[in-house]
Design a protein around this motif. Structure first.
Motif, PDB file in Angstrom:
ATOM      1  N   LEU A 483     -29.999  45.205   9.874  1.00 40.18           N
ATOM      2  CA  LEU A 483     -30.853  45.653  10.977  1.00 40.18           C
ATOM      3  C   LEU A 483     -31.398  47.050  10.705  1.00 40.18           C
ATOM      4  CD1 LEU A 483     -31.951  44.869  13.768  1.00 40.18           C
ATOM      5  CD2 LEU A 483     -29.909  45.929  14.766  1.00 40.18           C
ATOM      6  N   GLU A 484     -30.535  47.956  10.224  1.00 40.65           N
ATOM      7  CA  GLU A 484     -30.971  49.317   9.886  1.00 40.65           C
ATOM      8  C   GLU A 484     -32.016  49.292   8.780  1.00 40.65           C
ATOM      9  OE1 GLU A 484     -27.634  51.695   8.807  1.00 40.65           O
ATOM     10  OE2 GLU A 484     -26.667  51.573  10.779  1.00 40.65           O
ATOM     11  N   SER A 485     -31.794  48.446   7.766  1.00 41.20           N
ATOM     12  CA  SER A 485     -32.717  48.376   6.632  1.00 41.20           C
ATOM     13  C   SER A 485     -34.089  47.873   7.058  1.00 41.20           C
ATOM     14  CB  SER A 485     -32.129  47.462   5.548  1.00 41.20           C
ATOM     15  OG  SER A 485     -33.041  47.280   4.488  1.00 41.20           O
ATOM     16  N   MET A 486     -34.123  46.884   7.926  1.00 42.32           N
ATOM     17  CA  MET A 486     -35.404  46.317   8.349  1.00 42.32           C
ATOM     18  C   MET A 486     -36.205  47.286   9.228  1.00 42.32           C
ATOM     19  SD  MET A 486     -34.360  42.310   8.978  1.00 42.32           S
ATOM     20  CE  MET A 486     -36.052  41.679   9.019  1.00 42.32           C
ATOM     21  N   GLU A 487     -35.527  48.333   9.734  1.00 36.30           N
ATOM     22  CA  GLU A 487     -36.215  49.356  10.526  1.00 36.30           C
ATOM     23  C   GLU A 487     -36.774  50.480   9.651  1.00 36.30           C
ATOM     24  OE1 GLU A 487     -33.391  50.681  13.344  1.00 36.30           O
ATOM     25  OE2 GLU A 487     -33.553  48.913  14.640  1.00 36.30           O
ATOM     26  N   PHE A 494     -32.192  38.709   0.826  1.00 38.70           N
ATOM     27  CA  PHE A 494     -30.909  38.227   1.324  1.00 38.70           C
ATOM     28  C   PHE A 494     -30.504  36.981   0.538  1.00 38.70           C
ATOM     29  CE2 PHE A 494     -28.555  35.432   4.310  1.00 38.70           C
ATOM     30  CZ  PHE A 494     -27.427  36.230   4.472  1.00 38.70           C
ATOM     31  N   ILE A 495     -29.236  36.940   0.088  1.00 42.84           N
ATOM     32  CA  ILE A 495     -28.732  35.802  -0.698  1.00 42.84           C
ATOM     33  C   ILE A 495     -27.515  35.225   0.009  1.00 42.84           C
ATOM     34  CG2 ILE A 495     -27.870  35.034  -2.942  1.00 42.84           C
ATOM     35  CD1 ILE A 495     -29.115  37.602  -4.138  1.00 42.84           C
ATOM     36  N   VAL A 580     -32.003  31.931  -1.158  1.00 47.95           N
ATOM     37  CA  VAL A 580     -32.540  33.297  -1.180  1.00 47.95           C
ATOM     38  C   VAL A 580     -33.711  33.383  -0.202  1.00 47.95           C
ATOM     39  CG1 VAL A 580     -33.486  35.131  -2.608  1.00 47.95           C
ATOM     40  CG2 VAL A 580     -31.901  33.466  -3.608  1.00 47.95           C
ATOM     41  N   SER A 581     -33.682  34.451   0.633  1.00 47.39           N
ATOM     42  CA  SER A 581     -34.806  34.736   1.534  1.00 47.39           C
ATOM     43  C   SER A 581     -35.165  36.214   1.396  1.00 47.39           C
ATOM     44  CB  SER A 581     -34.438  34.399   2.976  1.00 47.39           C
ATOM     45  OG  SER A 581     -33.355  35.204   3.422  1.00 47.39           O
ATOM     46  N   TYR A 582     -36.344  36.609   1.910  1.00 53.57           N
ATOM     47  CA  TYR A 582     -36.760  38.010   1.789  1.00 53.57           C
ATOM     48  C   TYR A 582     -37.675  38.356   2.955  1.00 53.57           C
ATOM     49  CZ  TYR A 582     -41.339  36.382   0.202  1.00 53.57           C
ATOM     50  OH  TYR A 582     -42.572  35.788   0.138  1.00 53.57           O
ATOM     51  N   VAL A 591     -33.499  39.635  11.693  1.00 50.97           N
ATOM     52  CA  VAL A 591     -32.321  39.283  10.901  1.00 50.97           C
ATOM     53  C   VAL A 591     -31.999  37.787  11.012  1.00 50.97           C
ATOM     54  CG1 VAL A 591     -29.839  39.656  10.649  1.00 50.97           C
ATOM     55  CG2 VAL A 591     -31.354  41.610  11.040  1.00 50.97           C
ATOM     56  N   LYS A 592     -32.030  37.235  12.224  1.00 50.44           N
ATOM     57  CA  LYS A 592     -31.674  35.817  12.387  1.00 50.44           C
ATOM     58  C   LYS A 592     -32.624  34.900  11.627  1.00 50.44           C
ATOM     59  CE  LYS A 592     -29.250  36.127  16.814  1.00 50.44           C
ATOM     60  NZ  LYS A 592     -29.210  35.664  18.233  1.00 50.44           N
ATOM     61  N   ALA A 593     -33.920  35.247  11.610  1.00 48.98           N
ATOM     62  CA  ALA A 593     -34.888  34.427  10.870  1.00 48.98           C
ATOM     63  C   ALA A 593     -34.608  34.503   9.369  1.00 48.98           C
ATOM     64  CB  ALA A 593     -36.306  34.904  11.174  1.00 48.98           C
ATOM     65  N   LEU A 594     -34.204  35.678   8.900  1.00 46.02           N
ATOM     66  CA  LEU A 594     -33.873  35.860   7.476  1.00 46.02           C
ATOM     67  C   LEU A 594     -32.667  34.999   7.107  1.00 46.02           C
ATOM     68  CD1 LEU A 594     -35.058  37.618   5.172  1.00 46.02           C
ATOM     69  CD2 LEU A 594     -33.261  39.285   5.660  1.00 46.02           C
ATOM     70  N   PHE A 595     -31.644  35.002   7.977  1.00 45.25           N
ATOM     71  CA  PHE A 595     -30.468  34.156   7.768  1.00 45.25           C
ATOM     72  C   PHE A 595     -30.874  32.685   7.728  1.00 45.25           C
ATOM     73  CE2 PHE A 595     -27.435  37.364   9.980  1.00 45.25           C
ATOM     74  CZ  PHE A 595     -27.390  38.112   8.819  1.00 45.25           C
TER      75      PHE A 595
END
Length: 617
Positions: A483-487, A494-495, A580-582, A591-595
């Motif tokens: 969450l901090e990184s996406m801000e 993400f793997i 793998v997503s990005y 974050v949830k969409a990335l997961f």
């Protein structure tokens, strides 16, 4: 030849005129020089020399002479046999080896014996034969009266000047709390009273940075026993150096609590010190010793206050619940600033005996060169639990290349156990004072508990955010950091990792081997990512990796490398599947969409053959 009566009259007139010209002060030696010139003219002599007798040290020395180029000479009374009975003859046939160039001797006698001698060198052959013994003795008595008057006036003048200077300098001593000022006043006073003498201050303690002061270290020297005798006994010592043609006086700088050094006064041409001069220099040295002691105590008290402020400030700062890295960085800055050290390091000793440097240590301690110092200290400190203060490490390990020769090391202890030690280094030998060492001990002693608490707090925090089996971070910590990184970051990958057929491993080999497989895969993940990347246990046999500021292509490459290592290095052999997503800045994402995207990719990988890496659509 002038008559004796006329000559005496002229000599008395000379004395009165000298007193009048100098206003009764008689501060210079010009009278004695004029005195011998008058006698030389009256007797038609080639040379007249006035020798003064020092009874205390049994020497004759030249007080004045018509021969200005003459070096000051000293004649020991042992070489003049006639002195043994307290008399000296003035007959022309009297010969003393040291005075053989003179033909006439006029002894200057008081009731208690000889006090001086007028030695005359004949100018006209046979002229001295006209002088009878009675005339010579009468003339000597009158000359002595004139000299006594001159000497008395000169001594009164000199003594008045000396004690006026002593009073002035005593006032300055009591008005100053600077050791440099006290030492400077000693030298300036002596230079004013005795301008022809040379002076040195031999000090026994650390006394650096004294500008323009003639200061030497007071160390034991077997060839200079008089200095140590003055220092140890606290009494004035006088020694003659005949070969160097000088006389040394050593006066101790004595206070109430001890002797702080020795004042060395050097008289040129082996000039002897009178009792009055010895008394004055002793008084000056004693007065200065007391003032020096007061100034030193004052500076020590100020230094102690400063040390207590440093300890208090450091302890207060460390009790603010700082993070360990912040705590050690603050400690390093305090030590570097206060001790002017070249390097400062903090060693933490693990339960298995391994020594690690904590964050905040200077760069030197993160290099291989620091091993020499750590290996030397670790064994000594852990076995003795005592601090080490080494002036020159090269002497301790002579066969090693020692870059930093001054060393201080203090153990960091808690509950009577050594958890590590603080290490302070400087390139120069004997750079740190013992007071500095004691301050470092106090500083580490007062802060050890705060340091231990800071380390325990971070260990507890790590336990909360770390999976106890794999050593990877917890899922909640992973969520927080993503969450901090996406801000704040521009992109990230993400793997999601799943161990293929993990249930079969547990059923075949048991749950203990299953746990071991989880640990092996986790270690491969940790060795394949950066310190800023995050490896976490997602749940069960699923693991996750987040790579901040890594593109999808780089992230895919890392996932494939981990996949290959797992199939090659695990025992028993297992494989993994990865989804793998990005995300990138500028696209609405969370974050949830990335997961979800990584989980979908992993699902496809598991259902299309396993042991592969698939990227989100």
């Amino acid at each position: 030849m002038r008559s004796m009566t006329q000559l005496l009259y002229e000599l008395k007139t000379l004395l009165i005129n000298q007193m009048d010209d100098s206003k009764g002060r008689m501060e210079d030696t010009s009278f004695f020089e004029k005195f011998v010139l008058e006698i030389c003219d009256a007797f038609y002599a080639d040379e007249v020399t006035y020798f003064k007798l020092d009874y205390g040290r049994k020497y004759l020395h030249i007080e004045a002479s018509t021969e200005r180029y003459l070096e000051r000479r000293y004649i020991p009374l042992g070489s003049c046999a006639v002195f043994n009975d307290g008399e000296l003859y003035y007959y022309k046939d009297f010969q003393v080896e040291a005075l053989k160039d003179f033909q006439l001797y006029l002894p200057l006698k008081r009731e208690n014996g000889i006090v001086g001698l007028l030695a005359l060198k004949e100018g006209i052959p046979g002229s001295f034969e006209q002088i009878t013994s009675e005339e010579g003795e009468a003339f000597s008595k009158e000359v002595l009266k004139i000299l006594n008057a001159a000497i008395y006036m000169s001594e009164i003048t000199s003594e008045r000047r000396r004690y006026k200077q002593l009073f002035r300098v005593t006032e300055k001593f009591h008005a100053s709390m600077s050791m440099d000022a006290v030492l400077g006043e000693i030298i300036s006073t002596l230079q004013e009273v005795y301008p022809s003498f040379t002076y040195f201050l031999l000090l026994s303690h650390d006394n650096a940075n004294h500008e323009n002061l003639p200061i030497k270290d007071l160390g034991y020297d077997s060839e200079n026993v008089a200095v140590m005798q003055a220092y140890v006994t606290g009494t004035v010592q006088i020694e003659d150096e005949w070969t160097a043609r000088k006389t040394n006086l050593y006066a101790p700088l004595k206070g109430k609590q001890g002797v702080y050094g020795v004042l060395q006064v050097i008289a040129p041409n082996a000039r002897m010190f009178s009792e009055k001069e010895v008394e004055f220099i002793s008084l000056l040295a004693n007065t200065a010793g007391g003032a020096f002691e007061n100034a030193q105590l004052y500076q020590q008290s100020r230094r102690l206050i400063s040390d207590l402020q440093l300890i208090n400030e450091t302890s207060h700062k460390l009790n603010l619940n700082l993070r360990l890295s912040e705590t050690m960085e603050f400690m390093k800055e305090q030590i570097m600033d206060s001790f002017h050290a070249d390097e400062a390091g903090f060693v933490y000793i693990l339960p298995d005996g391994t020594a690690n440097f904590l964050a905040g240590s200077t760069e030197f301690f993160h290099s291989d060169r620091s091993g020499l110092y750590v290996d030397f200290l670790k064994e000594k400190i852990c076995s003795t639990m005592e601090s080490l203060f080494i002036g020159d490490l090269q002497l301790k390990i002579p066969n090693k290349d020692v870059k930093y020769r001054s060393m201080m090391a203090v153990p960091m202890m808690e509950s009577e156990q050594v958890h590590g030690f603080a290490l302070v280094l400087h390139k120069d030998p004997y750079y740190f004072s013992f007071d500095t060492f004691k301050l470092l001990q106090s500083l580490i002693h007062h802060t050890s508990l705060a340091l231990a608490n800071s380390m325990l707090r971070e260990e507890l925090e790590k336990m909360v955010i770390t999976d106890h089996l794999t050593g990877l971070y917890s899922r909640s910590y992973l969520d927080e950091k993503m969450l901090e990184s996406m801000e704040k970051d521009h992109e990230g990958t993400f793997i999601l990792v799943d161990i293929d057929d993990f249930k079969k491993v547990n059923d075949t080999h048991g749950h203990q081997i299953g746990d071991d497989i989880l640990i092996q895969v986790s270690m491969i993940i940790q060795s394949s990512i950066r310190e800023t990347d995050i490896g976490a246990r997602w749940g069960g046999e699923e693991l996750a990796i987040y790579l901040p500021n890594f593109s999808i292509h780089v992230g895919q490459g890392i996932a494939q490398r981990i996949q290959e290592k797992v199939s090659e290095q695990t025992e028993p052999k297992v494989t993994i599947s990865c989804g793998v997503s990005y995300w990138t800045k500028g696209h609405k994402d969370h974050v949830k969409a990335l997961f979800k995207r990584a989980d979908d990719a992993l699902y496809v990988a598991k259902n299309t053959g396993k042991n592969k890496v698939l990227v989100q659509d």
